[in-house]
Design a protein around this motif. Structure first.
Motif, PDB file in Angstrom:
ATOM      1  N   UNK A   1      23.139  13.316  69.749  1.00  0.00           N
ATOM      2  CA  UNK A   1      23.291  14.668  69.223  1.00  0.00           C
ATOM      3  C   UNK A   1      24.606  15.345  69.540  1.00  0.00           C
ATOM      4  N   UNK A   2      25.625  14.588  69.916  1.00  0.00           N
ATOM      5  CA  UNK A   2      26.946  15.146  70.211  1.00  0.00           C
ATOM      6  C   UNK A   2      27.730  15.220  68.897  1.00  0.00           C
ATOM      7  N   UNK A   3      27.847  16.414  68.338  1.00  0.00           N
ATOM      8  CA  UNK A   3      28.470  16.566  67.024  1.00  0.00           C
ATOM      9  C   UNK A   3      29.944  16.177  67.038  1.00  0.00           C
ATOM     10  N   UNK A   4      30.647  16.508  68.105  1.00  0.00           N
ATOM     11  CA  UNK A   4      32.070  16.169  68.189  1.00  0.00           C
ATOM     12  C   UNK A   4      32.251  14.649  68.243  1.00  0.00           C
ATOM     13  N   UNK A   5      31.427  13.976  69.026  1.00  0.00           N
ATOM     14  CA  UNK A   5      31.511  12.519  69.111  1.00  0.00           C
ATOM     15  C   UNK A   5      31.164  11.881  67.770  1.00  0.00           C
ATOM     16  N   UNK A   6      30.190  12.434  67.082  1.00  0.00           N
ATOM     17  CA  UNK A   6      29.850  11.916  65.753  1.00  0.00           C
ATOM     18  C   UNK A   6      31.042  12.006  64.808  1.00  0.00           C
ATOM     19  N   UNK A   7      31.692  13.179  64.791  1.00  0.00           N
ATOM     20  CA  UNK A   7      32.832  13.381  63.882  1.00  0.00           C
ATOM     21  C   UNK A   7      33.987  12.439  64.216  1.00  0.00           C
ATOM     22  N   UNK A   8      34.166  12.151  65.492  1.00  0.00           N
ATOM     23  CA  UNK A   8      35.290  11.327  65.910  1.00  0.00           C
ATOM     24  C   UNK A   8      35.026   9.828  65.748  1.00  0.00           C
ATOM     25  N   UNK A   9      33.780   9.402  65.954  1.00  0.00           N
ATOM     26  CA  UNK A   9      33.500   7.973  66.077  1.00  0.00           C
ATOM     27  C   UNK A   9      32.797   7.347  64.877  1.00  0.00           C
ATOM     28  N   UNK A  10      31.963   8.111  64.191  1.00  0.00           N
ATOM     29  CA  UNK A  10      31.171   7.518  63.113  1.00  0.00           C
ATOM     30  C   UNK A  10      31.978   7.167  61.856  1.00  0.00           C
ATOM     31  N   UNK A  11      32.998   7.940  61.445  1.00  0.00           N
ATOM     32  CA  UNK A  11      33.745   7.556  60.244  1.00  0.00           C
ATOM     33  C   UNK A  11      34.371   6.168  60.334  1.00  0.00           C
ATOM     34  N   UNK A  12      34.895   5.809  61.496  1.00  0.00           N
ATOM     35  CA  UNK A  12      35.481   4.483  61.660  1.00  0.00           C
ATOM     36  C   UNK A  12      34.458   3.378  61.529  1.00  0.00           C
ATOM     37  N   UNK A  13      33.234   3.637  62.010  1.00  0.00           N
ATOM     38  CA  UNK A  13      32.153   2.663  61.843  1.00  0.00           C
ATOM     39  C   UNK A  13      31.796   2.527  60.375  1.00  0.00           C
ATOM     40  N   UNK A  14      31.712   3.645  59.671  1.00  0.00           N
ATOM     41  CA  UNK A  14      31.297   3.631  58.271  1.00  0.00           C
ATOM     42  C   UNK A  14      32.287   2.890  57.384  1.00  0.00           C
ATOM     43  N   UNK A  15      33.582   3.044  57.642  1.00  0.00           N
ATOM     44  CA  UNK A  15      34.555   2.396  56.765  1.00  0.00           C
ATOM     45  C   UNK A  15      34.954   0.998  57.227  1.00  0.00           C
ATOM     46  N   UNK A  16      34.337   0.528  58.304  1.00  0.00           N
ATOM     47  CA  UNK A  16      34.563  -0.843  58.743  1.00  0.00           C
ATOM     48  C   UNK A  16      35.772  -1.053  59.617  1.00  0.00           C
ATOM     49  N   UNK A  17      36.491   0.014  59.982  1.00  0.00           N
ATOM     50  CA  UNK A  17      37.678  -0.145  60.823  1.00  0.00           C
ATOM     51  C   UNK A  17      37.330  -0.199  62.308  1.00  0.00           C
ATOM     52  N   UNK A  18      36.104   0.165  62.653  1.00  0.00           N
ATOM     53  CA  UNK A  18      35.675   0.159  64.053  1.00  0.00           C
ATOM     54  C   UNK A  18      34.513  -0.808  64.240  1.00  0.00           C
ATOM     55  N   UNK A  19      34.693  -1.756  65.137  1.00  0.00           N
ATOM     56  CA  UNK A  19      33.594  -2.600  65.598  1.00  0.00           C
ATOM     57  C   UNK A  19      33.090  -1.989  66.895  1.00  0.00           C
ATOM     58  N   UNK A  20      31.814  -1.728  66.971  1.00  0.00           N
ATOM     59  CA  UNK A  20      31.247  -1.038  68.130  1.00  0.00           C
ATOM     60  C   UNK A  20      30.079  -1.827  68.696  1.00  0.00           C
ATOM     61  N   UNK A  21      29.729  -1.522  69.922  1.00  0.00           N
ATOM     62  CA  UNK A  21      28.581  -2.145  70.561  1.00  0.00           C
ATOM     63  C   UNK A  21      28.069  -1.230  71.654  1.00  0.00           C
TER      64      UNK A  21
END
Length: 371
Positions: free
Chosen positions: A103-123
């Protein structure tokens, strides 16, 4: 169970089945197994830009589809069926689910777009011992400093941890368990690729020494958020295992129809029929449990607390059983390196302990039932 797939969901399943069939042949999977990264960057980009798979759970305003867990579970099932070598589960499943739960809105805005467009691999680095995966007792500690937080400790068996651009770490703080985001270039982070049983899913050992990290959410709310996220993750892993179990069943039936002994196809022998029938029962029982868990997760129902551990227990056992029977029904060829049966056997057994083994989830289910 009342879950009925829509036309769009069935179309998604068909598209992913075709994609995995085209991009992950047996020869291609074996080639990727031998690479250090364990996946194909070009295919990863296609999954994001053409199919939009990594962003299924990501809200539309952050570049994703805003889909429900049902759609993501369908994809996981098909990737399990195709034995896909990809960091998809860690990125779109584990990491995205944890970010949304915190539920951290700032973290969502910073981290989720990269996951969505495939530029970020996360774990996600959950625990030192995968069979004891809980939000507590992680073996990692976070210390508050003037600049933020630093992490110390070790976490093993982190899916795709050696190539992840973003690692979400569950670490202990003075206020309880917290979730911390660590960049791949953070100082003090050491990543060692492990040699594990499942060659199609790379895992790593991550070491943290005064490693700078960003707190996601708050430690006070992280415990409940992680419990919710883990239930969702259990459903996704269970869906993948059902897909793998179905593939083992299909391989066995196809072989039984074509392999001849004593002038007859072996599928005409009663003993072989019984084995295939038992596999079918195991797969369909697990699928029913998983579909029920998918529905409760999509509806955000309290029933997920019981449905999730039940689904992952049944699915992991079904996959392991079908993988064993697949080897047995193929006879001598099923025991060779050249045949794919052992690849499913390996994934079935490592996937069963990814976030806790069957005993752990039975205990969890009994605890939630008040037993």
């Amino acid at each position: 169970m009342t879950l009925v797939f829509t036309e769009e969901q069935n179309a998604l399943r068909s598209a992913v089945r075709k994609f995995t069939g085209d991009r992950f042949s047996s020869e291609r999977v074996r080639a990727l197994m031998e690479t250090p990264d364990g996946h194909d960057p070009d295919t990863w980009e296609l999954m994001a830009r053409q199919l939009g798979l990594q962003g299924l759970l990501v809200p539309e305003e952050l570049g994703g589809s805003g889909a429900s867990l049902v759609e993501l579970a369908i994809v996981c099932e098909e990737l399990g069926y195709g034995l896909v070598c990809s960091p998809f589960l860690g990125t779109a499943g584990l990491a995205t689910t944890v970010l949304l739960a915190c539920g951290d809105q700032a973290a969502r805005r910073d981290l989720l777009p990269g996951i969505a467009d495939g530029t970020t691999i996360a774990t996600v680095a959950l625990t030192e011992e995968p069979s004891a995966a809980t939000p507590r007792g992680t073996g990692l500690t976070a210390t508050r400093t003037a600049e933020g937080h630093v992490l110390d400790g070790v976490c093993s068996f982190v899916p795709d941890g050696h190539i992840a651009d973003l690692v979400l770490v569950v670490a202990g703080t003075a206020s309880g368990a917290g979730v911390f985001a660590v960049d791949r270039n953070a100082t003090g982070l050491v990543r060692d690729r492990l040699t594990t049983l499942d060659l199609t899913r790379k895992q790593a050992r991550l070491g943290f020494t005064a490693t700078p990290a960003r707190l996601v959410g708050t430690p006070e709310s992280a415990g409940a958020a992680l419990e919710d996220a883990l239930d969702t993750i259990r459903v996704l892993i269970a869906a993948e295992q059902v897909g793998g179990a179905q593939r083992c069943l299909d391989m066995s039936v196809e072989y039984a129809r074509t392999r001849c002994q004593f002038g007859r196809t072996i599928g005409s022998f009663q003993a072989v029929k019984h084995r295939c029938a038992d596999m079918l029962v195991a797969v369909e029982s697990a699928r029913s449990a998983v579909h029920h868990a998918m529905e409760t997760a999509a509806d955000r129902s309290d029933a997920l607390r019981l449905a999730a551990p039940m689904a992952v227990t049944l699915a992991s056992e079904a996959y392991q059983y079908c993988a064993r029977q697949n080897i047995q029904l193929h006879g001598g060829i099923g025991c060779t390196w050249e045949h794919d049966a052992h690849l499913h056997y390996r994934r079935a057994h490592t996937g069963a302990v990814l976030i806790g083994d069957g005993r752990h989830h039975r205990t969890l289910l009994a605890t939630r039932l008040g037993m």
